[in-house]
Design a protein around this motif. Sequence first.
Motif, PDB file in Angstrom:
ATOM      1  N   ARG A 229       0.829  -1.217   0.000  1.00  0.00           N
ATOM      2  CA  ARG A 229       0.000   0.000   0.000  1.00  0.00           C
ATOM      3  C   ARG A 229       0.861   1.264   0.000  1.00  0.00           C
ATOM      4  O   ARG A 229       0.444   2.298  -0.511  1.00  0.00           O
ATOM      5  N   SER A 230       2.058   1.161   0.559  1.00  0.00           N
ATOM      6  CA  SER A 230       2.937   2.323   0.604  1.00  0.00           C
ATOM      7  C   SER A 230       3.376   2.734  -0.795  1.00  0.00           C
ATOM      8  O   SER A 230       3.504   3.927  -1.096  1.00  0.00           O
ATOM      9  N   ARG A 231       3.591   1.761  -1.649  1.00  0.00           N
ATOM     10  CA  ARG A 231       3.954   2.058  -3.036  1.00  0.00           C
ATOM     11  C   ARG A 231       2.820   2.828  -3.720  1.00  0.00           C
ATOM     12  O   ARG A 231       3.055   3.770  -4.487  1.00  0.00           O
ATOM     13  N   LEU A 232       1.585   2.438  -3.419  1.00  0.00           N
ATOM     14  CA  LEU A 232       0.425   3.107  -4.002  1.00  0.00           C
ATOM     15  C   LEU A 232       0.275   4.523  -3.439  1.00  0.00           C
ATOM     16  O   LEU A 232      -0.049   5.460  -4.175  1.00  0.00           O
ATOM     17  N   VAL A 233       0.545   4.678  -2.143  1.00  0.00           N
ATOM     18  CA  VAL A 233       0.468   6.001  -1.524  1.00  0.00           C
ATOM     19  C   VAL A 233       1.488   6.940  -2.163  1.00  0.00           C
ATOM     20  O   VAL A 233       1.190   8.106  -2.451  1.00  0.00           O
ATOM     21  N   ALA A 234       2.688   6.431  -2.412  1.00  0.00           N
ATOM     22  CA  ALA A 234       3.753   7.257  -2.983  1.00  0.00           C
ATOM     23  C   ALA A 234       3.449   7.698  -4.410  1.00  0.00           C
ATOM     24  O   ALA A 234       4.020   8.679  -4.890  1.00  0.00           O
ATOM     25  N   LYS A 235       2.527   7.003  -5.076  1.00  0.00           N
ATOM     26  CA  LYS A 235       2.154   7.361  -6.442  1.00  0.00           C
ATOM     27  C   LYS A 235       1.073   8.439  -6.483  1.00  0.00           C
ATOM     28  O   LYS A 235       0.685   8.899  -7.566  1.00  0.00           O
ATOM     29  N   LEU A 236       0.593   8.872  -5.325  1.00  0.00           N
ATOM     30  CA  LEU A 236      -0.469   9.874  -5.282  1.00  0.00           C
ATOM     31  C   LEU A 236       0.026  11.270  -5.645  1.00  0.00           C
ATOM     32  O   LEU A 236      -0.769  12.161  -5.942  1.00  0.00           O
ATOM     33  N   GLY A 237       1.326  11.469  -5.588  1.00  0.00           N
ATOM     34  CA  GLY A 237       1.883  12.781  -5.915  1.00  0.00           C
ATOM     35  C   GLY A 237       3.206  13.005  -5.230  1.00  0.00           C
ATOM     36  O   GLY A 237       3.822  12.077  -4.700  1.00  0.00           O
ATOM     37  N   ASP A 238       3.642  14.258  -5.231  1.00  0.00           N
ATOM     38  CA  ASP A 238       4.927  14.597  -4.631  1.00  0.00           C
ATOM     39  C   ASP A 238       4.927  14.325  -3.137  1.00  0.00           C
ATOM     40  O   ASP A 238       3.894  14.371  -2.463  1.00  0.00           O
TER      41      ASP A 238
END
Length: 224
Positions: free
Chosen positions: A35-44
Amino acid sequence: MLFALAGPGAACPPVPDCRGNAPPPQAKHGWTHLRSRLVAKLGDANHRGRDLLLVEGEPQWVIGKFAYGLIDKDLKDERVLVHALVGCRGRWTLLGEGRTTKAGGKHPAVDGYADTGGVLYFKIPEAKRLPVGLHRVRMTVTGDGTGADAWVHVVRKGAQVVVSDIDGTLTTSAHAETKALLRGRWPGARPEAAATLRAAAGKGYALYYLSSRPDWLVPRSQAW
């Protein structure tokens, strides 16, 4: 933020260049959770550190908030490496490793900073305590190498400092920043505000700003 390091009436030594050294290079070690990888893709990355004024002998903490994107989504339960540029000079020293909190409210507040989730509370080990002086701290997420800085100033007991509020004290009104932010501008400053603070620094006082602004406004506040 620090302007001077000296006693009242003493000559002010040069302020250490806390931004002069590049952060320590960090290899990416991958995420603990998918899920952290997905969170990091939300933006800067919107990571930010909490600057601390500590008295010699007190427990020493490093505190940071880690989040991504316009919605400021928390990065939960991920590894963070903590380095210090002791005295703002020389080489970076690894202080240790911590993890961001999983959910808000689980960790007791430190220095008045409540756990809202995605917060790093790292207690510096006794063997690596920071000495009296100004220090730059770097917190690095091992998942993607992003990070945040904070400044820790350790003073001797009885040290005299000058503390100033920002909104309504330095700015033209208590709501000047809110209006300026919405308009994409800078807030105005009260006449003689800068000169007053320079005078205090010129007398040898360490100068700090104190604000109740949300921590995501830290970069903008420092730039102003």
